[in-house]
Design an enzyme around this catalytic site. Sequence first.
Site, mmCIF file in Angstrom:
data_model
loop_
_atom_site.group_PDB
_atom_site.id
_atom_site.type_symbol
_atom_site.label_atom_id
_atom_site.label_comp_id
_atom_site.label_asym_id
_atom_site.label_seq_id
_atom_site.Cartn_x
_atom_site.Cartn_y
_atom_site.Cartn_z
ATOM 1 N N CYS A 188 0.838 -1.197 0.000
ATOM 2 C CA CYS A 188 0.000 0.000 0.000
ATOM 3 C C CYS A 188 0.873 1.247 0.000
ATOM 4 O O CYS A 188 1.984 1.240 0.530
ATOM 5 C CB CYS A 188 -0.896 0.049 1.247
ATOM 6 N N ASP A 189 0.341 2.313 -0.586
ATOM 7 C CA ASP A 189 1.004 3.608 -0.481
ATOM 8 C C ASP A 189 -0.042 4.698 -0.669
ATOM 9 O O ASP A 189 -1.000 4.533 -1.436
ATOM 10 C CB ASP A 189 2.098 3.770 -1.527
#
Length: 218
Positions: free
Chosen positions: A83-84
């Site tokens: 995730c980012d």
Amino acid sequence: MTRLILGSASTSRARILTQADVIFTVRVSDVDEPAAVAAAQEKLDGDQLTPAMEAQLLADLKAAAVANLPGINSRPSVMVLGCDSVFELDGASYGKPFEVDVAVQRWKQMRGRTGVLHTGHALIDASTGTRAQRTVSTRVSFGEPTDAEIQRYAESGEPLNCAGGFTIDGRGAAFIEAIEGDHLSVIGVSPAALHSMLAELGHSITDLWSPPPAPTHT
């Protein structure tokens, strides 16, 4: 049994998954984010890498970095989640401010306005390399904290390692007026997106839940 590895050191993401009763382990990815973004921008040959594209790119790279580690890429039924998050205001990307002065400047830009927090999600089946992607974009409307409140918030350290320089599950919540979309994705990860990606790859999120307690006999 399906196993999930979270490719992130984020305590917020870990907390959300734990609260959703998702069983997982953590392996922190090693990705040079500025270099990756610069390389992707260069490949676009003049076109702009949008904030949403940037968030998804970094999520993809983080998941791949962990999925390709020796001992992980050969395991069956191991899913790796990367995730980012990237905050967008006026079409520009804002990541973590890291420094107090930068956080103060950001908040003076954001107050009284609305931006979009993009969180990229990438899920990779480590044994086959198949993947699913979701970018969840949520509108965040900010209140009108005073200059003194902004300064104290920045000096607290809370916003320095958060995309956009704010949180909605801590002190920063006092300065957020409205959230339109998936608020958990703003904190770091969307369980709804994880459910959807798992289904796309032929799995169920229920496979990651804790087993029910054994029945008791009286």
